[in-house]
Design a protein around this motif. Structure first.
Motif, PDB file in Angstrom:
ATOM      1  N   GLY A 237       0.824  -1.200   0.000  1.00  0.00           N
ATOM      2  CA  GLY A 237       0.000   0.000   0.000  1.00  0.00           C
ATOM      3  C   GLY A 237       0.857   1.247   0.000  1.00  0.00           C
ATOM      4  O   GLY A 237       1.683   1.448  -0.870  1.00  0.00           O
ATOM      5  N   ASP A 238       0.655   2.091   1.024  1.00  0.00           N
ATOM      6  CA  ASP A 238       1.477   3.294   1.119  1.00  0.00           C
ATOM      7  C   ASP A 238       1.917   3.492   2.557  1.00  0.00           C
ATOM      8  O   ASP A 238       1.377   2.894   3.488  1.00  0.00           O
ATOM      9  N   ALA A 239       2.899   4.360   2.735  1.00  0.00           N
ATOM     10  CA  ALA A 239       3.518   4.532   4.046  1.00  0.00           C
ATOM     11  C   ALA A 239       2.536   5.073   5.078  1.00  0.00           C
ATOM     12  O   ALA A 239       2.557   4.669   6.246  1.00  0.00           O
ATOM     13  N   GLN A 240       1.653   5.987   4.678  1.00  0.00           N
ATOM     14  CA  GLN A 240       0.719   6.577   5.625  1.00  0.00           C
ATOM     15  C   GLN A 240      -0.295   5.555   6.121  1.00  0.00           C
ATOM     16  O   GLN A 240      -0.649   5.538   7.304  1.00  0.00           O
ATOM     17  N   THR A 241      -0.772   4.698   5.225  1.00  0.00           N
ATOM     18  CA  THR A 241      -1.692   3.645   5.633  1.00  0.00           C
ATOM     19  C   THR A 241      -1.033   2.728   6.651  1.00  0.00           C
ATOM     20  O   THR A 241      -1.616   2.402   7.694  1.00  0.00           O
ATOM     21  N   ALA A 242       0.185   2.309   6.362  1.00  0.00           N
ATOM     22  CA  ALA A 242       0.913   1.424   7.271  1.00  0.00           C
ATOM     23  C   ALA A 242       1.205   2.118   8.600  1.00  0.00           C
ATOM     24  O   ALA A 242       1.125   1.499   9.672  1.00  0.00           O
ATOM     25  N   GLU A 243       1.534   3.407   8.542  1.00  0.00           N
ATOM     26  CA  GLU A 243       1.829   4.143   9.772  1.00  0.00           C
ATOM     27  C   GLU A 243       0.590   4.238  10.663  1.00  0.00           C
ATOM     28  O   GLU A 243       0.677   4.072  11.883  1.00  0.00           O
ATOM     29  N   ARG A 244      -0.558   4.516  10.059  1.00  0.00           N
ATOM     30  CA  ARG A 244      -1.793   4.568  10.846  1.00  0.00           C
ATOM     31  C   ARG A 244      -2.078   3.218  11.495  1.00  0.00           C
ATOM     32  O   ARG A 244      -2.482   3.137  12.665  1.00  0.00           O
ATOM     33  N   ALA A 245      -1.878   2.140  10.733  1.00  0.00           N
ATOM     34  CA  ALA A 245      -2.116   0.805  11.273  1.00  0.00           C
ATOM     35  C   ALA A 245      -1.158   0.495  12.416  1.00  0.00           C
ATOM     36  O   ALA A 245      -1.555  -0.042  13.459  1.00  0.00           O
ATOM     37  N   GLY A 246       0.119   0.820  12.228  1.00  0.00           N
ATOM     38  CA  GLY A 246       1.104   0.534  13.263  1.00  0.00           C
ATOM     39  C   GLY A 246       0.851   1.309  14.546  1.00  0.00           C
ATOM     40  O   GLY A 246       0.974   0.766  15.653  1.00  0.00           O
ATOM     41  N   THR A 247       0.487   2.580  14.413  1.00  0.00           N
ATOM     42  CA  THR A 247       0.186   3.390  15.591  1.00  0.00           C
ATOM     43  C   THR A 247      -1.035   2.861  16.321  1.00  0.00           C
ATOM     44  O   THR A 247      -1.040   2.753  17.558  1.00  0.00           O
ATOM     45  N   ALA A 248      -2.074   2.519  15.575  1.00  0.00           N
ATOM     46  CA  ALA A 248      -3.288   1.989  16.188  1.00  0.00           C
ATOM     47  C   ALA A 248      -3.019   0.672  16.903  1.00  0.00           C
ATOM     48  O   ALA A 248      -3.557   0.421  17.990  1.00  0.00           O
ATOM     49  N   LEU A 249      -2.190  -0.173  16.318  1.00  0.00           N
ATOM     50  CA  LEU A 249      -1.868  -1.451  16.948  1.00  0.00           C
ATOM     51  C   LEU A 249      -1.106  -1.222  18.246  1.00  0.00           C
ATOM     52  O   LEU A 249      -1.395  -1.856  19.269  1.00  0.00           O
ATOM     53  N   ALA A 250      -0.138  -0.328  18.230  1.00  0.00           N
ATOM     54  CA  ALA A 250       0.629  -0.046  19.445  1.00  0.00           C
ATOM     55  C   ALA A 250      -0.283   0.464  20.554  1.00  0.00           C
ATOM     56  O   ALA A 250      -0.158   0.057  21.723  1.00  0.00           O
ATOM     57  N   GLN A 251      -1.231   1.324  20.219  1.00  0.00           N
ATOM     58  CA  GLN A 251      -2.160   1.849  21.211  1.00  0.00           C
ATOM     59  C   GLN A 251      -3.094   0.758  21.728  1.00  0.00           C
ATOM     60  O   GLN A 251      -3.392   0.694  22.929  1.00  0.00           O
ATOM     61  N   ALA A 252      -3.539  -0.095  20.833  1.00  0.00           N
ATOM     62  CA  ALA A 252      -4.424  -1.186  21.244  1.00  0.00           C
ATOM     63  C   ALA A 252      -3.706  -2.165  22.178  1.00  0.00           C
ATOM     64  O   ALA A 252      -4.279  -2.623  23.166  1.00  0.00           O
ATOM     65  N   LEU A 253      -2.471  -2.479  21.851  1.00  0.00           N
ATOM     66  CA  LEU A 253      -1.701  -3.395  22.694  1.00  0.00           C
ATOM     67  C   LEU A 253      -1.470  -2.793  24.076  1.00  0.00           C
ATOM     68  O   LEU A 253      -1.560  -3.487  25.094  1.00  0.00           O
ATOM     69  N   ALA A 254      -1.181  -1.506  24.117  1.00  0.00           N
ATOM     70  CA  ALA A 254      -0.991  -0.837  25.410  1.00  0.00           C
ATOM     71  C   ALA A 254      -2.266  -0.887  26.232  1.00  0.00           C
ATOM     72  O   ALA A 254      -2.241  -1.149  27.448  1.00  0.00           O
ATOM     73  N   ALA A 255      -3.406  -0.656  25.595  1.00  0.00           N
ATOM     74  CA  ALA A 255      -4.682  -0.698  26.302  1.00  0.00           C
ATOM     75  C   ALA A 255      -5.008  -2.101  26.792  1.00  0.00           C
ATOM     76  O   ALA A 255      -5.552  -2.299  27.885  1.00  0.00           O
ATOM     77  N   SER A 256      -4.673  -3.107  25.991  1.00  0.00           N
ATOM     78  CA  SER A 256      -5.005  -4.489  26.356  1.00  0.00           C
ATOM     79  C   SER A 256      -4.177  -5.000  27.522  1.00  0.00           C
ATOM     80  O   SER A 256      -4.563  -5.979  28.167  1.00  0.00           O
TER      81      SER A 256
END
Length: 258
Positions: A237-256
């Motif tokens: 895809g593109d870098a921005q899409t991947a960056e949004r996904a990576g940031t969201a995953l990091a936040q989700a893992l922290a919350a979990s």
């Protein structure tokens, strides 16, 4: 889509409200769940996505931005990897609730084109199956949809927006989590992979993406599998899409882990 029938127009308007609100529901409910309880994560069966699963977030991401050449390639990749026509069609149907009817209809037209072209080349794709059980109606549909919503969201859904507009939660429970999520011709992990891919490709819905990362963990996808999703989005895809996904995953893992 156009009709002079006022009742049909009102029904379409209600469903369009659902499209705009489905992602917001996850943001509100996940915040409530995090505040009130520990997130329960199901055990994942694998640390790596299957080739079939790898195609799903790519299909969804390219559908969300209406990149038809890339969508065509991703649809072929998914069918080559073992997605049935029914499963692929179901992904595109479900995503209307997150990216809208026009993109869903355009993507379904592209799938028809892909399937026909493959047939002409002598490729016999597995047709798949329709849902194995009848979708409930009335009070039974509301009960089933509410149970699905609670399980995926991690807590009963409530919050100011649903007090302000109670009907939107009724639409979510009866239609998205009832009519759609009760269809068992696509498993919940695949449904979440599709939603994550579509939201990652859509700027401005980062909080909903984060909530769907949490939902992905709840339905049994592992941290390693979700990291693989971000890698796939970066590669194809593109870098921005991947960056949004990576940031969201990091936040989700922290919350979990709280």
């Amino acid at each position: 889509m156009m009709t002079s029938d006022a009742s049909k127009t009102n029904a379409l308007s209600a469903l369009l409200m659902l499209c705009l609100s489905a992602g917001a529901m996850f943001s509100v409910t996940t915040q409530a769940a995090e505040a009130s309880q520990t997130v329960t994560i199901s055990s994942a069966s694998s640390e790596s996505l299957s080739t079939r699963q790898q195609a799903i977030p790519l299909i969804a991401a390219f559908m969300a931005i209406s990149d038809m050449p890339s969508l065509n390639a991703a649809l072929n990749q998914g069918l080559d990897a073992g997605l049935s026509i029914s499963e692929t069609r179901e992904i595109l149907v479900q995503l209307y609730a997150y990216v809208g009817f026009p993109r869903s209809l355009n993507a379904l037209n592209e799938l028809m084109t892909v399937v026909q072209a493959r047939k002409q080349r002598g490729i016999a794709d597995a047709p798949g199956r329709e849902p194995s059980r009848a979708i409930p109606v009335g009070a039974e549909l509301l009960a089933a949809g509410t149970a699905n919503q609670t399980k995926i969201s991690g807590a009963p859904v409530k919050g100011p927006v649903f007090e302000f507009a109670p009907v939107i939660n009724q639409f979510l429970q009866t239609h998205l989590f009832g009519d759609i999520f009760e269809r068992d011709n696509l498993d919940w992990q695949s449904r979440e992979l599709a939603t994550v891919g579509a939201l990652a490709a859509t700027p401005g819905v980062e909080s909903q993406l984060r909530s769907h990362m949490l939902a992905s963990l709840r339905v049994g996808l592992s941290e390693a599998q979700l990291r693989q999703v971000t890698d796939l989005l970066k590669k194809h895809g593109d870098a921005q899409t991947a960056e949004r996904a990576g940031t969201a995953l990091a936040q989700a893992l922290a919350a979990s882990r709280k």
